[in-house]
Design a protein around this motif. Structure first.
Motif, PDB file in Angstrom:
ATOM      1  N   ILE A 103      24.674  52.161  41.577  1.00  0.00           N
ATOM      2  CA  ILE A 103      23.928  53.418  41.715  1.00  0.00           C
ATOM      3  C   ILE A 103      24.801  54.666  41.751  1.00  0.00           C
ATOM      4  O   ILE A 103      24.288  55.765  41.627  1.00  0.00           O
ATOM      5  N   ASP A 104      26.116  54.505  41.904  1.00  0.00           N
ATOM      6  CA  ASP A 104      26.989  55.671  42.037  1.00  0.00           C
ATOM      7  C   ASP A 104      28.164  55.577  41.063  1.00  0.00           C
ATOM      8  O   ASP A 104      29.111  54.830  41.308  1.00  0.00           O
ATOM      9  N   PRO A 105      28.117  56.332  39.973  1.00  0.00           N
ATOM     10  CA  PRO A 105      29.195  56.261  38.981  1.00  0.00           C
ATOM     11  C   PRO A 105      30.569  56.615  39.558  1.00  0.00           C
ATOM     12  O   PRO A 105      31.574  56.016  39.179  1.00  0.00           O
ATOM     13  N   ALA A 106      30.628  57.567  40.463  1.00  0.00           N
ATOM     14  CA  ALA A 106      31.919  57.937  41.060  1.00  0.00           C
ATOM     15  C   ALA A 106      32.472  56.778  41.885  1.00  0.00           C
ATOM     16  O   ALA A 106      33.671  56.462  41.811  1.00  0.00           O
ATOM     17  N   ALA A 107      31.613  56.130  42.630  1.00  0.00           N
ATOM     18  CA  ALA A 107      32.040  54.968  43.422  1.00  0.00           C
ATOM     19  C   ALA A 107      32.454  53.835  42.498  1.00  0.00           C
ATOM     20  O   ALA A 107      33.434  53.137  42.761  1.00  0.00           O
ATOM     21  N   ARG A 108      31.727  53.654  41.407  1.00  0.00           N
ATOM     22  CA  ARG A 108      32.051  52.602  40.440  1.00  0.00           C
ATOM     23  C   ARG A 108      33.468  52.811  39.899  1.00  0.00           C
ATOM     24  O   ARG A 108      34.263  51.888  39.823  1.00  0.00           O
ATOM     25  N   ASN A 109      33.793  54.056  39.552  1.00  0.00           N
ATOM     26  CA  ASN A 109      35.128  54.347  39.033  1.00  0.00           C
ATOM     27  C   ASN A 109      36.202  54.042  40.066  1.00  0.00           C
ATOM     28  O   ASN A 109      37.254  53.485  39.741  1.00  0.00           O
ATOM     29  N   THR A 110      35.947  54.396  41.317  1.00  0.00           N
ATOM     30  CA  THR A 110      36.905  54.127  42.388  1.00  0.00           C
ATOM     31  C   THR A 110      37.060  52.629  42.624  1.00  0.00           C
ATOM     32  O   THR A 110      38.177  52.122  42.760  1.00  0.00           O
ATOM     33  N   ILE A 111      35.955  51.914  42.665  1.00  0.00           N
ATOM     34  CA  ILE A 111      35.975  50.459  42.886  1.00  0.00           C
ATOM     35  C   ILE A 111      36.734  49.762  41.758  1.00  0.00           C
ATOM     36  O   ILE A 111      37.589  48.908  42.003  1.00  0.00           O
ATOM     37  N   VAL A 112      36.449  50.145  40.530  1.00  0.00           N
ATOM     38  CA  VAL A 112      37.125  49.557  39.375  1.00  0.00           C
ATOM     39  C   VAL A 112      38.618  49.870  39.412  1.00  0.00           C
ATOM     40  O   VAL A 112      39.456  49.002  39.200  1.00  0.00           O
ATOM     41  N   SER A 113      38.941  51.117  39.691  1.00  0.00           N
ATOM     42  CA  SER A 113      40.345  51.525  39.743  1.00  0.00           C
ATOM     43  C   SER A 113      41.108  50.741  40.800  1.00  0.00           C
ATOM     44  O   SER A 113      42.224  50.259  40.553  1.00  0.00           O
ATOM     45  N   ASN A 114      40.522  50.604  41.977  1.00  0.00           N
ATOM     46  CA  ASN A 114      41.172  49.845  43.052  1.00  0.00           C
ATOM     47  C   ASN A 114      41.346  48.378  42.682  1.00  0.00           C
ATOM     48  O   ASN A 114      42.397  47.782  42.947  1.00  0.00           O
ATOM     49  N   ALA A 115      40.340  47.799  42.063  1.00  0.00           N
ATOM     50  CA  ALA A 115      40.417  46.390  41.680  1.00  0.00           C
ATOM     51  C   ALA A 115      41.497  46.167  40.630  1.00  0.00           C
ATOM     52  O   ALA A 115      42.254  45.195  40.702  1.00  0.00           O
ATOM     53  N   VAL A 116      41.602  47.070  39.670  1.00  0.00           N
ATOM     54  CA  VAL A 116      42.634  46.947  38.631  1.00  0.00           C
ATOM     55  C   VAL A 116      44.014  47.111  39.241  1.00  0.00           C
ATOM     56  O   VAL A 116      44.928  46.331  38.955  1.00  0.00           O
ATOM     57  N   THR A 117      44.168  48.102  40.096  1.00  0.00           N
ATOM     58  CA  THR A 117      45.465  48.355  40.729  1.00  0.00           C
ATOM     59  C   THR A 117      45.937  47.142  41.522  1.00  0.00           C
ATOM     60  O   THR A 117      47.128  46.802  41.501  1.00  0.00           O
ATOM     61  N   LYS A 118      45.013  46.470  42.199  1.00  0.00           N
ATOM     62  CA  LYS A 118      45.380  45.307  43.017  1.00  0.00           C
ATOM     63  C   LYS A 118      45.825  44.112  42.189  1.00  0.00           C
ATOM     64  O   LYS A 118      46.545  43.258  42.683  1.00  0.00           O
ATOM     65  N   THR A 119      45.380  44.020  40.937  1.00  0.00           N
ATOM     66  CA  THR A 119      45.626  42.792  40.172  1.00  0.00           C
ATOM     67  C   THR A 119      46.511  42.946  38.944  1.00  0.00           C
ATOM     68  O   THR A 119      47.042  41.955  38.462  1.00  0.00           O
ATOM     69  N   ILE A 120      46.700  44.146  38.440  1.00  0.00           N
ATOM     70  CA  ILE A 120      47.391  44.302  37.156  1.00  0.00           C
ATOM     71  C   ILE A 120      48.841  43.816  37.208  1.00  0.00           C
ATOM     72  O   ILE A 120      49.311  43.146  36.284  1.00  0.00           O
ATOM     73  N   ASN A 121      49.563  44.108  38.285  1.00  0.00           N
ATOM     74  CA  ASN A 121      50.969  43.686  38.359  1.00  0.00           C
ATOM     75  C   ASN A 121      51.113  42.169  38.374  1.00  0.00           C
ATOM     76  O   ASN A 121      52.011  41.623  37.740  1.00  0.00           O
ATOM     77  N   ALA A 122      50.229  41.502  39.089  1.00  0.00           N
ATOM     78  CA  ALA A 122      50.285  40.025  39.139  1.00  0.00           C
ATOM     79  C   ALA A 122      49.988  39.451  37.755  1.00  0.00           C
ATOM     80  O   ALA A 122      50.645  38.478  37.347  1.00  0.00           O
ATOM     81  N   CYS A 123      49.057  40.045  37.034  1.00  0.00           N
ATOM     82  CA  CYS A 123      48.723  39.535  35.711  1.00  0.00           C
ATOM     83  C   CYS A 123      49.824  39.826  34.695  1.00  0.00           C
ATOM     84  O   CYS A 123      50.078  39.013  33.805  1.00  0.00           O
ATOM     85  N   VAL A 124      50.497  40.962  34.813  1.00  0.00           N
ATOM     86  CA  VAL A 124      51.632  41.242  33.946  1.00  0.00           C
ATOM     87  C   VAL A 124      52.727  40.217  34.201  1.00  0.00           C
ATOM     88  O   VAL A 124      53.314  39.670  33.261  1.00  0.00           O
ATOM     89  N   ALA A 125      52.983  39.918  35.467  1.00  0.00           N
ATOM     90  CA  ALA A 125      54.007  38.934  35.813  1.00  0.00           C
ATOM     91  C   ALA A 125      53.648  37.570  35.239  1.00  0.00           C
ATOM     92  O   ALA A 125      54.526  36.855  34.725  1.00  0.00           O
ATOM     93  N   GLU A 126      52.387  37.175  35.303  1.00  0.00           N
ATOM     94  CA  GLU A 126      51.943  35.897  34.732  1.00  0.00           C
ATOM     95  C   GLU A 126      52.134  35.870  33.221  1.00  0.00           C
ATOM     96  O   GLU A 126      52.569  34.863  32.655  1.00  0.00           O
ATOM     97  N   ALA A 127      51.808  36.967  32.555  1.00  0.00           N
ATOM     98  CA  ALA A 127      51.913  37.017  31.090  1.00  0.00           C
ATOM     99  C   ALA A 127      53.378  36.961  30.643  1.00  0.00           C
ATOM    100  O   ALA A 127      53.683  36.370  29.612  1.00  0.00           O
ATOM    101  N   VAL A 128      54.260  37.548  31.424  1.00  0.00           N
ATOM    102  CA  VAL A 128      55.681  37.555  31.079  1.00  0.00           C
ATOM    103  C   VAL A 128      56.284  36.175  31.261  1.00  0.00           C
ATOM    104  O   VAL A 128      57.135  35.747  30.485  1.00  0.00           O
TER     105      VAL A 128
END
Length: 129
Positions: A103-128
């Motif tokens: 229901i809240d696009p601003a909250a959606r952007n924040t939630i998505v951003s936080n979720a990506v930030t928490k996982t992107i480094n681990a996934c880069v490490a796995e891919a490498v």
């Protein structure tokens, strides 16, 4: 008035799913809950994948690492990394976050951003590796 309806309709659907889950028993409530969760998770995964691509392209180390790669190699690794992020990031999103994101696009952007930030480094490490 139209804005109020646009906000209340998704909220009432989300709350109805919660009420139905708590008041009924059997496969109907499980199916409703599963469908609601699947739709919410699918929407979040799409947003997470898009955010991942943007974030990945903004990381200086990624830019340096991919300079000598072909476009196909870069795309394949990016797909692998963002696929990993799309799979893992929703695990850090709560049911309340999913309802808020609906229901809240601003909250959606924040939630998505936080979720990506928490996982992107681990996934880069796995891919490498």
């Amino acid at each position: 008035m139209k804005k109020l309806i646009a906000v209340l309709a998704p909220l009432s659907l989300a709350l109805t799913a919660c009420v139905a889950t708590n008041t009924t028993t059997g496969t109907t409530s499980t199916t409703a809950q599963s469908t609601t969760q699947q739709l919410g998770t699918a929407a979040i995964k799409i947003a997470i994948n898009a955010k991942c691509t943007t974030e990945l392209n903004n990381i200086a180390a990624w830019q340096n690492a991919t300079k000598l790669m072909t476009a196909t190699q870069k795309q394949n690794i990016q797909t692998e990394i963002c696929g990993c992020v799309s799979d893992k990031a929703p695990q850090s999103v709560t049911a309340v976050d999913l309802a808020t994101a609906a229901i809240d696009p601003a909250a959606r952007n924040t939630i998505v951003s936080n979720a990506v930030t928490k996982t992107i480094n681990a996934c880069v490490a796995e891919a490498v590796n």
